[in-house]
Scaffold this motif. Structure first.
Motif, mmCIF file in Angstrom:
data_model
loop_
_atom_site.group_PDB
_atom_site.id
_atom_site.type_symbol
_atom_site.label_atom_id
_atom_site.label_comp_id
_atom_site.label_asym_id
_atom_site.label_seq_id
_atom_site.Cartn_x
_atom_site.Cartn_y
_atom_site.Cartn_z
ATOM 1 N N GLY A 1 0.813 -1.217 0.000
ATOM 2 C CA GLY A 1 0.000 0.000 0.000
ATOM 3 C C GLY A 1 0.842 1.261 0.000
ATOM 4 N N LEU A 2 1.882 1.288 0.837
ATOM 5 C CA LEU A 2 2.721 2.482 0.918
ATOM 6 C C LEU A 2 3.511 2.677 -0.368
ATOM 7 N N ALA A 3 3.986 1.583 -0.954
ATOM 8 C CA ALA A 3 4.761 1.685 -2.196
ATOM 9 C C ALA A 3 3.915 2.254 -3.327
ATOM 10 N N LEU A 4 2.685 1.772 -3.477
ATOM 11 C CA LEU A 4 1.825 2.242 -4.557
ATOM 12 C C LEU A 4 1.378 3.687 -4.337
ATOM 13 N N ALA A 5 1.305 4.124 -3.086
ATOM 14 C CA ALA A 5 0.856 5.491 -2.796
ATOM 15 C C ALA A 5 1.890 6.542 -3.172
ATOM 16 N N MET A 6 3.157 6.160 -3.288
ATOM 17 C CA MET A 6 4.242 7.124 -3.507
ATOM 18 C C MET A 6 4.568 7.361 -4.976
#
Length: 575
Positions: free
Chosen positions: A332-337
């Protein structure tokens, strides 16, 4: 003629931005994409209406100051400390690696060291506006992913602010020799330290005192004007007296207001002007874009977009996993950035002003922003299917997790946001509000009070009661009070302006909330019910019922007659 140009530029830019911003919303894209495209449309490189680029850039300067002021207002040290084990090292590693990778690529295309460094630092910063919006739409803002993402962005913002201060020192008019570098860094640190002390300590006493006295006048216009004077005044003073960027001064001014009891009201009443000038900021950036020149460097553009869409998420994913967080959180964090945003343009604009970056670099910023911001919401929708795929590969992740440390229970707890099972938001703390607060607390229901009397808010906080100073007709005020997780909303004041609007906003933010409202007059009942209130109690109606019962008792009516007459009055007046 100059005044006419100003009005024409302002009206034309905002009108076109409105059209394309609305279109981008219909396409489920970030409005920033629409504003950048609007800038291209009104810019000198496309046919049709041409806005005055110099005037637009001057108005955009105000947008930068107000953007930084807003960042400072929402900066909370507690949020950063809660996720410091992942946000601080993660943002530092990501920023360093992405800057170095970008420098290697653009250097291979013949860029100078200074240009590649500034460009690399600029595109490693994600967009707070876009990321927050994407997480909100996916109901992920109040999860561990959302909490870590916000902390990560705070660290990025702090690093960007430091870059804004140091870049003019290193790449100003005078060329620095190696032995002068420590001196310059030391002087810059002293300036920043002096400014921080002056703003946070002295301003921390003067600004709240000023806001309290202005708020006591009950003039919304004066309060809004005071917030703008504080933001612009401290920003300009920082540049004039300390020689640092106005952006840093605005950031510190926002921190001062954000730490006061007036933060929510300032955000809801004064900062909408920030949004208007922020639009002009993105429009002015779009005006610099020349589509014809872009085709000269398609390979460079593809490489830079690839860094944002592939290298950045891969790096973030690995960093989060190495720090011991679950695979789903890492995904989730990777795709948000996977986007660049506001600070990218601010740093790029500073690089252009210092003569480090040329027009081609700015055009690349706009192109990368349009592409990545447009794709980011669609990319984040891959989070659920990727998480399901990962769940079907337990052996792979178990083997990987054995090589990595496991996050401790304390760290997991730090990334959770409190979500009480029972919470009632009460608007107003008059006699009715006080009675309801006592009743709810005695029955183990947490209360959150929204009040426009600053002394009352301070009293409630001293008593350990959650209280917010602000106007309940603004979504940010209700959000701060906890409306999104509340079970009920109670409007306890009969003379409140905008009761129906408050009810509509609350119903949009929390469709399942139960709303009870009080009105002064019977004629207001219908509008409050249409707005979404289940139960509405009218002062006129209740007085009529009480008088009816008292008169009937005086003339000796039977209980059956009293009940029948009460129902009749209730049907006639209340419905």
């Amino acid at each position: 003629m100059h005044d006419y140009d100003f009005i024409l530029t302002l009206a034309g830019a905002l009108t076109v931005a409105l059209a394309f911003g609305y279109l981008s919303q219909l396409l489920r894209l970030s409005p920033i994409v629409g504003y950048l495209v609007a800038g291209i449309v009104v810019g000198p490189h496309t046919p049709g209406f041409d806005a005055d680029q110099e005037l637009a850039e001057q108005m955009a300067e105000v947008g930068v100051i107000l953007l930084m002021f807003g960042v400072g207002m929402h900066f909370k040290l507690s949020e950063l400390l809660a996720v410091r084990r992942i946000a601080v090292p993660g943002a530092l590693i990501q920023g360093t690696v992405i800057t170095l990778v970008t420098m290697m690529i653009v250097r291979s295309f013949g860029w100078s060291f200074a240009a590649s460094l500034v460009f690399g630092m600029s595109i490693c910063v994600a967009s707070t506006v876009v990321l927050t919006r994407v997480l909100t739409d996916a109901n992920q803002l109040h999860t561990s992913v959302g909490h870590i993402a916000i902390g990560w962005l705070i660290v990025q913002d702090i690093l960007a602010v430091l870059a804004l201060v140091l870049l003019p020192e290193f790449f100003g008019k005078e060329t620095l020799s190696a032995w002068k570098v420590p001196t310059v860094v030391g002087i810059a640190a002293l300036k920043m330290g002096g400014l921080t002390v002056a703003v946070l300590i002295i301003g921390g006493k003067v600004v709240p005192w000023l806001l309290k006295n202005v708020a006591a006048t009950k003039s919304r216009e004066l309060f809004t004007l005071t917030i703008l004077v504080v933001a612009l005044g401290i920003a300009v003073g920082s540049s004039m007296f300390f020689g640092v960027s106005m952006a840093l001064g605005a950031f510190l001014a926002g921190m001062v207001v954000g730490r006061s009891d007036f933060s929510v009201r300032a955000a809801t009443e004064a900062l909408p002007m920030r949004d208007a000038f922020a639009v002009l900021f993105f429009v002015s950036v779009g005006m610099l874009f020349d589509p014809a020149l872009l085709w000269k460097k398609p390979l460079l553009l593809a490489c830079l977009v690839g860094i944002i869409l592939f290298v950045t998420p891969t790096l973030v994913f690995l960093v989060v996993l190495v720090r011991g967080y679950p695979v789903r959180t890492a995904i989730g964090l990777a795709l948000a950035m996977t986007e660049i945003g506001e600070f990218s343009f601010i740093l790029g604009g500073l690089g252009k002003k210092l003569g480090i970056l040329d027009e081609q670099a700015i055009q690349l910023f706009v192109a990368i922003a349009i592409i990545t911001i447009s794709l980011n919401p669609m990319i984040y929708r891959l989070e659920e299917p990727l998480a399901r795929w990962a769940a079907r590969k337990p052996r792979l992740w178990q083997r990987l997790n054995r090589c990595l440390q496991t996050v401790d229970e304390k760290s997991l707890q730090e990334t959770k946001i409190e979500n009480p099972l029972f919470l009632a938001v009460i608007i107003g703390y008059g006699p009715v509000g006080r009675t309801l607060t006592r009743l709810l607390q005695e029955n183990k229901v947490e209360v959150s009070i929204v009040e426009l009397n600053i002394d009352t808010v301070r009293f409630l906080k001293r008593e350990g009661i959650r209280a917010v100073y602000g106007d309940a007709t603004h979504p940010d005020t209700l959000k701060e009070a906890g409306i999104e997780e509340a079970g009920s909303l109670i409007l306890s004041s009969s003379g409140m302006q905008g009761s129906a609007e408050t009810i509509r906003i609350a119903r949009e933010m929390n469709p399942d909330i139960r709303i009870l409202a009080r009105s002064g007059y019977v004629r207001e009942l219908t509008s409050l019910r249409k707005a979404g209130a289940e139960n509405v109690f009218s002062g006129e109606g209740e007085v009529a019922l009480a008088l009816t019962e008292a008169i009937l008792l005086c003339i000796g009516a039977t209980p059956e007659q009293i009940d029948r007459e009460r129902e009749r009055v209730r049907a006639e007046l209340i419905g």
